[in-house]
Design an enzyme around this catalytic site. Structure first.
Site, PDB file in Angstrom:
ATOM      1  N   GLU A  99       0.833  -1.213   0.000  1.00  0.00           N
ATOM      2  CA  GLU A  99       0.000   0.000   0.000  1.00  0.00           C
ATOM      3  C   GLU A  99       0.863   1.257   0.000  1.00  0.00           C
ATOM      4  O   GLU A  99       2.006   1.229   0.446  1.00  0.00           O
ATOM      5  CB  GLU A  99      -0.883   0.014   1.258  1.00  0.00           C
ATOM      6  N   ASP A 100       0.276   2.349  -0.473  1.00  0.00           N
ATOM      7  CA  ASP A 100       0.987   3.625  -0.431  1.00  0.00           C
ATOM      8  C   ASP A 100       0.870   4.275   0.946  1.00  0.00           C
ATOM      9  O   ASP A 100       1.843   4.736   1.521  1.00  0.00           O
ATOM     10  CB  ASP A 100       0.465   4.579  -1.519  1.00  0.00           C
ATOM     11  N   ASP A 103      -4.589   5.608   5.972  1.00  0.00           N
ATOM     12  CA  ASP A 103      -5.174   6.811   6.537  1.00  0.00           C
ATOM     13  C   ASP A 103      -6.210   6.377   7.578  1.00  0.00           C
ATOM     14  O   ASP A 103      -5.856   6.065   8.714  1.00  0.00           O
ATOM     15  CB  ASP A 103      -5.771   7.615   5.375  1.00  0.00           C
ATOM     16  N   PHE A 152      -1.932  16.239   3.967  1.00  0.00           N
ATOM     17  CA  PHE A 152      -2.328  15.645   2.696  1.00  0.00           C
ATOM     18  C   PHE A 152      -1.102  15.488   1.800  1.00  0.00           C
ATOM     19  O   PHE A 152      -0.537  16.456   1.298  1.00  0.00           O
ATOM     20  CB  PHE A 152      -3.420  16.457   1.990  1.00  0.00           C
ATOM     21  N   ARG A 165       1.564  12.346  -9.063  1.00  0.00           N
ATOM     22  CA  ARG A 165       2.029  10.978  -8.771  1.00  0.00           C
ATOM     23  C   ARG A 165       3.486  10.786  -9.183  1.00  0.00           C
ATOM     24  O   ARG A 165       4.185   9.939  -8.635  1.00  0.00           O
ATOM     25  CB  ARG A 165       1.175   9.949  -9.524  1.00  0.00           C
TER      26      ARG A 165
HETATM   27  P1  IMP Z   1      -8.153   4.920   3.971  1.00  0.00           P
HETATM   28  O1  IMP Z   1      -9.202   3.914   3.608  1.00  0.00           O
HETATM   29  O2  IMP Z   1      -8.741   6.135   4.646  1.00  0.00           O
HETATM   30  O3  IMP Z   1      -7.004   4.342   4.772  1.00  0.00           O
HETATM   31  O4  IMP Z   1      -7.612   5.519   2.613  1.00  0.00           O
HETATM   32  C1  IMP Z   1      -6.605   4.930   1.940  1.00  0.00           C
HETATM   33  C2  IMP Z   1      -6.416   5.486   0.548  1.00  0.00           C
HETATM   34  O5  IMP Z   1      -6.748   6.896   0.422  1.00  0.00           O
HETATM   35  C3  IMP Z   1      -4.938   5.398   0.267  1.00  0.00           C
HETATM   36  O6  IMP Z   1      -4.599   4.142  -0.250  1.00  0.00           O
HETATM   37  C4  IMP Z   1      -4.703   6.550  -0.678  1.00  0.00           C
HETATM   38  O7  IMP Z   1      -4.912   6.121  -2.007  1.00  0.00           O
HETATM   39  C5  IMP Z   1      -5.733   7.580  -0.275  1.00  0.00           C
HETATM   40  N1  IMP Z   1      -5.101   8.579   0.614  1.00  0.00           N
HETATM   41  C6  IMP Z   1      -5.164   8.637   1.959  1.00  0.00           C
HETATM   42  N2  IMP Z   1      -4.457   9.662   2.455  1.00  0.00           N
HETATM   43  C7  IMP Z   1      -3.908  10.292   1.378  1.00  0.00           C
HETATM   44  C8  IMP Z   1      -3.025  11.441   1.235  1.00  0.00           C
HETATM   45  O8  IMP Z   1      -2.592  12.104   2.190  1.00  0.00           O
HETATM   46  N3  IMP Z   1      -2.700  11.766  -0.055  1.00  0.00           N
HETATM   47  C9  IMP Z   1      -3.124  11.064  -1.137  1.00  0.00           C
HETATM   48  N4  IMP Z   1      -3.930   9.987  -1.043  1.00  0.00           N
HETATM   49  C10 IMP Z   1      -4.318   9.598   0.202  1.00  0.00           C
HETATM   50 MG    MG Z   2      -4.172   3.640  -2.234  1.00  0.00          MG
END
Ligand code: IMP
Ligand code: MG
Length: 176
Positions: A99-100, A103, A152, A165
C-alpha cells in the site's frame, strides 16, 4: 481543498531509497526460501511497489488490485468497490499487500478481510506511509516505511486529483 499550495519536501528521494532498501532487506529475511505474492494496490502504490520488489531477494510474484471507496466525499466510507480484481488465486500463497498510505484504514481493512476469506497461507501488509492519528478501522501494517503526521501527501505515487504521482519525493499540500 479550494486553494492550496505545496508544502516543503517531507521525504527526499534519497530518504525514500534508503528506507525502501531497509524494508526490502527485512522482507527478504522474513520470507527466506518462500514464494511471496506481492499485491500492489493501484494506483498509489505503483512506485513504491516497483522499487520495493527490486530489493526483495526471494521468489516474488506480482499482482494488482484496484479499489475505490463508495461515495463522492473525500472521507473513506469503508464500503469498497473492486475495480480490478486479482488475475490469480491467493489460496495457499504468502500474500504481501503493498500500500501507499494507511489513513483511516477502512480500505485496507476491507481488502485484508476480502483476501483472508480466500485462504492464503499468510497475509502481511507493507505500507510506505502511515497516518496513525487518523485510524478508524482496526488494521496495522507489518512493515511501515514512515509514520507521518496528518497532512495531505502527494508524490511518489500519491495524488491530488490524479496529479503529482510522478514526483520523485514526498511532499504535502496546504490549504490557503
Ligand atoms: P483509507 O481507507 O482512509 O485508509 O484511505 C486509503 C487510501 O486513500 C490510500 O490508499 C490513498 O490512495 C488515499 N489517501 C489517503 N491519504 C492520502 C493522502 O494524504 N494523499 C493522497 N492519497 C491519500
Ligand atoms: Mg491507495
Amino acid at each position: 481543498m479550494s486553494g492550496y499550495r505545496f508544502g516543503e519536501v517531507m521525504i527526499t528521494r534519497e530518504e525514500l531509497k534508503e528506507r525502501v532498501c531497509q524494508l526490502g532487506a527485512q522482507i527478504s529475511k522474513d520470507y527466506e526460501g518462500e514464494r511471496v505474492l506481492a499485491i500492489c494496490v493501484l494506483k498509489g502504490a505503483i512506485l513504491f511497489m516497483s522499487d520495493l520488489i527490486r530489493e526483495i531477494n526471494a521468489d516474488v510474484h506480482i499482482d494488482f488490485m484496484a479499489v475505490s471507496s463508495y461515495g463522492a466525499t473525500t472521507k473513506s466510507s469503508g464500503v469498497v468497490r473492486i475495480l480490478k480484481d486479482l488475475d490469480s488465486s491467493v489460496r495457499g500463497e504468502h500474500v504481501l499487500i503493498v500500500e501507499d498510505i494507511i489513513d483511516s484504514g477502512l480500505t485496507l481493512k476491507y481488502l485484508k478481510d476480502y483476501l483472508l476469506a480466500q485462504g492464503p497461507k499468510s497475509l502481511k501488509i507493507v505500507t510506505l506511509l502511515d497516518k496513525p492519528e487518523r485510524r478508524a478501522a482496526e488494521v496495522t501494517a507489518d512493515y511501515v516505511g514512515f509514520s507521518i503526521e496528518n497532512k495531505f501527501i502527494v508524490g511518489y505515487g500519491l495524488d491530488y486529483n490524479q496529479m503529482y504521482r510522478n514526483l520523485p519525493y514526498i511532499s504535502y499540500l496546504e490549504e490557503v
